[in-house]
Write a protein that holds these residues in place. Structure first.
Motif, mmCIF file in Angstrom:
data_model
loop_
_atom_site.group_PDB
_atom_site.id
_atom_site.type_symbol
_atom_site.label_atom_id
_atom_site.label_comp_id
_atom_site.label_asym_id
_atom_site.label_seq_id
_atom_site.Cartn_x
_atom_site.Cartn_y
_atom_site.Cartn_z
ATOM 1 N N GLU A 1 5.335 138.570 37.903
ATOM 2 C CA GLU A 1 5.541 137.256 37.436
ATOM 3 C C GLU A 1 7.245 137.519 37.253
ATOM 4 O O GLU A 1 8.195 136.528 37.839
ATOM 5 N N SER A 2 7.582 138.488 36.691
ATOM 6 C CA SER A 2 8.905 138.762 36.277
ATOM 7 C C SER A 2 9.680 139.014 37.761
ATOM 8 O O SER A 2 10.852 138.764 38.019
ATOM 9 N N ASP A 3 9.126 139.955 38.642
ATOM 10 C CA ASP A 3 9.711 140.278 39.969
ATOM 11 C C ASP A 3 9.670 139.104 40.538
ATOM 12 O O ASP A 3 10.632 138.735 41.468
ATOM 13 N N LEU A 4 8.699 138.109 40.724
ATOM 14 C CA LEU A 4 8.703 136.853 41.650
ATOM 15 C C LEU A 4 9.844 135.993 41.053
ATOM 16 O O LEU A 4 10.507 135.341 41.885
ATOM 17 N N GLN A 5 10.537 135.913 39.748
ATOM 18 C CA GLN A 5 11.237 135.167 39.128
ATOM 19 C C GLN A 5 12.602 135.677 39.601
ATOM 20 O O GLN A 5 13.459 134.869 40.174
ATOM 21 N N GLU A 6 12.638 136.969 39.491
ATOM 22 C CA GLU A 6 13.950 137.647 40.007
ATOM 23 C C GLU A 6 14.187 137.316 41.534
ATOM 24 O O GLU A 6 15.297 136.948 42.080
ATOM 25 N N ARG A 7 13.160 137.404 42.398
ATOM 26 C CA ARG A 7 13.285 137.213 43.732
ATOM 27 C C ARG A 7 13.806 135.464 44.017
ATOM 28 O O ARG A 7 14.519 135.245 44.721
ATOM 29 N N ARG A 8 13.030 135.021 43.215
ATOM 30 C CA ARG A 8 13.295 133.204 43.468
ATOM 31 C C ARG A 8 14.862 132.973 42.683
ATOM 32 O O ARG A 8 15.337 132.316 43.582
ATOM 33 N N GLN A 9 15.252 133.731 41.917
ATOM 34 C CA GLN A 9 16.569 133.517 41.542
ATOM 35 C C GLN A 9 17.566 134.057 42.327
ATOM 36 O O GLN A 9 18.713 133.312 42.755
ATOM 37 N N ARG A 10 17.437 135.296 43.288
ATOM 38 C CA ARG A 10 18.121 135.770 44.187
ATOM 39 C C ARG A 10 18.357 134.753 45.406
ATOM 40 O O ARG A 10 19.223 134.455 45.951
ATOM 41 N N LEU A 11 17.040 134.266 45.775
ATOM 42 C CA LEU A 11 17.167 133.316 46.703
ATOM 43 C C LEU A 11 17.646 132.046 46.608
ATOM 44 O O LEU A 11 18.220 131.530 47.609
ATOM 45 N N LYS A 12 17.431 131.702 45.378
ATOM 46 C CA LYS A 12 18.220 130.253 44.951
ATOM 47 C C LYS A 12 19.639 130.663 44.946
ATOM 48 O O LYS A 12 20.308 129.625 45.698
ATOM 49 N N GLU A 13 20.319 131.861 44.570
ATOM 50 C CA GLU A 13 21.593 131.841 44.362
ATOM 51 C C GLU A 13 22.215 132.039 45.852
ATOM 52 O O GLU A 13 23.021 131.446 46.281
ATOM 53 N N GLN A 14 21.304 132.693 46.940
ATOM 54 C CA GLN A 14 21.667 132.901 48.252
ATOM 55 C C GLN A 14 21.751 131.624 48.997
ATOM 56 O O GLN A 14 22.763 131.438 49.743
ATOM 57 N N LEU A 15 20.687 130.877 48.661
ATOM 58 C CA LEU A 15 20.552 129.545 49.237
ATOM 59 C C LEU A 15 21.936 128.595 48.796
ATOM 60 O O LEU A 15 22.541 127.778 49.555
ATOM 61 N N GLN A 16 22.157 129.116 47.456
ATOM 62 C CA GLN A 16 23.486 127.884 46.960
ATOM 63 C C GLN A 16 24.780 128.457 47.833
ATOM 64 O O GLN A 16 25.416 127.554 48.056
ATOM 65 N N ALA A 17 24.885 129.797 47.933
ATOM 66 C CA ALA A 17 26.044 130.407 48.377
ATOM 67 C C ALA A 17 26.220 130.001 50.132
ATOM 68 O O ALA A 17 27.208 129.310 50.593
ATOM 69 N N GLU A 18 24.933 129.845 50.666
ATOM 70 C CA GLU A 18 24.870 129.667 52.105
ATOM 71 C C GLU A 18 25.308 127.938 52.203
ATOM 72 O O GLU A 18 26.056 127.436 53.114
ATOM 73 N N GLU A 19 24.535 127.140 51.276
ATOM 74 C CA GLU A 19 24.924 125.729 51.155
ATOM 75 C C GLU A 19 26.515 125.584 50.970
ATOM 76 O O GLU A 19 27.004 124.608 51.843
ATOM 77 N N GLN A 20 27.148 126.555 49.973
ATOM 78 C CA GLN A 20 28.586 126.211 49.968
ATOM 79 C C GLN A 20 29.286 126.560 50.904
ATOM 80 O O GLN A 20 30.378 125.770 51.527
ATOM 81 N N ASN A 21 29.082 127.583 51.772
ATOM 82 C CA ASN A 21 29.699 128.072 52.956
ATOM 83 C C ASN A 21 29.674 126.736 54.104
ATOM 84 O O ASN A 21 30.605 126.458 54.561
ATOM 85 N N PHE A 22 28.383 126.347 54.017
ATOM 86 C CA PHE A 22 28.380 125.380 55.144
ATOM 87 C C PHE A 22 28.931 124.045 54.849
ATOM 88 O O PHE A 22 29.560 123.516 55.721
ATOM 89 N N ILE A 23 29.276 123.691 53.463
ATOM 90 C CA ILE A 23 29.918 122.632 53.224
ATOM 91 C C ILE A 23 31.371 123.018 53.588
ATOM 92 O O ILE A 23 31.957 121.962 54.083
ATOM 93 N N GLN A 24 31.885 124.170 53.060
ATOM 94 C CA GLN A 24 33.308 124.278 53.596
ATOM 95 C C GLN A 24 33.480 124.273 55.066
ATOM 96 O O GLN A 24 34.503 123.958 55.428
ATOM 97 N N GLU A 25 32.505 124.911 55.727
ATOM 98 C CA GLU A 25 32.758 124.837 57.095
ATOM 99 C C GLU A 25 32.781 123.396 57.618
ATOM 100 O O GLU A 25 33.494 123.058 58.637
ATOM 101 N N LEU A 26 32.220 122.333 57.131
ATOM 102 C CA LEU A 26 31.824 121.090 57.636
ATOM 103 C C LEU A 26 33.291 120.469 57.153
ATOM 104 O O LEU A 26 33.700 119.646 57.940
ATOM 105 N N GLN A 27 33.881 120.739 55.934
ATOM 106 C CA GLN A 27 35.020 120.075 55.748
ATOM 107 C C GLN A 27 36.248 120.779 56.454
ATOM 108 O O GLN A 27 37.101 119.920 56.927
ATOM 109 N N LYS A 28 36.209 122.047 56.973
ATOM 110 C CA LYS A 28 37.397 122.319 57.834
ATOM 111 C C LYS A 28 37.152 121.867 59.169
ATOM 112 O O LYS A 28 38.193 121.358 59.562
ATOM 113 N N LYS A 29 35.900 121.738 59.637
ATOM 114 C CA LYS A 29 35.642 120.986 61.065
ATOM 115 C C LYS A 29 36.203 119.711 60.956
ATOM 116 O O LYS A 29 36.603 119.109 61.832
ATOM 117 N N LYS A 30 35.967 118.989 59.740
ATOM 118 C CA LYS A 30 36.275 117.583 59.601
ATOM 119 C C LYS A 30 37.987 117.281 59.661
ATOM 120 O O LYS A 30 38.268 116.556 60.263
#
Length: 179
Positions: A14-43
């Protein structure tokens, strides 16, 4: 004991699963932030390109309007010119005077250019003559110095020969006196 190890393994999982979920969540947030920045630059780039296109279009329209206005003015002037024979005569006279003035200016310019070339040629000839005279003078001095050195050398050789003769005669006299 088996239950305890099973529950600790489950807790670890469970602990390992929570850590992986947290890392994936952080990765997803970072990718979303990069995607938003790229969209803004493109606009922003698209906005700049659109502004540039609009500016170019405005410039193009202004230039076309100015050309059309100039053509209209030229056309109207030609109409006026054709309508007035007196004006045509004046224009002809002005053109002739302008042509005459241009011709005189060209003749003057050519004469000035010719005068300049002649002055330049004279200056070059004077420089050349000055160089030639300096070379001759240097050659004359070198020749004179060479002759003086040669004369000095001959004089020194003559003195040396006379000195040797004198020494030889003195040596002969000394030998004769000894005998």
């Amino acid at each position: 004991m088996e239950r305890q190890s099973h529950s600790s393994a489950l807790a670890l999982f469970e602990s390992d699963l929570q850590e992986r979920r947290q890392r994936l969540k952080e990765q997803l947030q970072a990718e979303e932030q990069n995607f938003i920045q790229e969209l803004q630059k493109k606009k922003e780039v698209e906005k700049e390109e659109e502004k540039k296109k609009r500016r170019e279009r405005v410039i193009e329209l202004r230039e076309r309007r100015e050309r059309e206005r100039e053509q209209l003015v030229t056309h109207k002037l030609e109409q006026l010119f054709r309508q007035s024979s007196e004006q045509r005569d004046i224009e002809t006279t002005l053109r002739q005077q302008q042509g005459w003035a241009e011709l005189q200016a060209q003749v003057k310019q050519r004469k000035e250019a010719c005068d300049w070339r002649m002055k330049e040629q004279r200056a070059f000839e004077e420089l050349w003559e000055s160089d030639r005279r300096a070379k001759e003078e240097r050659h004359r001095r070198e020749e004179e110095e060479r002759r003086e050195r040669q004369t000095q050398l001959q004089h020194e050789l003559r003195l040396q020969r006379e000195e040797r003769k004198r020494q030889s005669l003195d040596g002969d006299e000394t030998k004769l006196q000894k005998v």
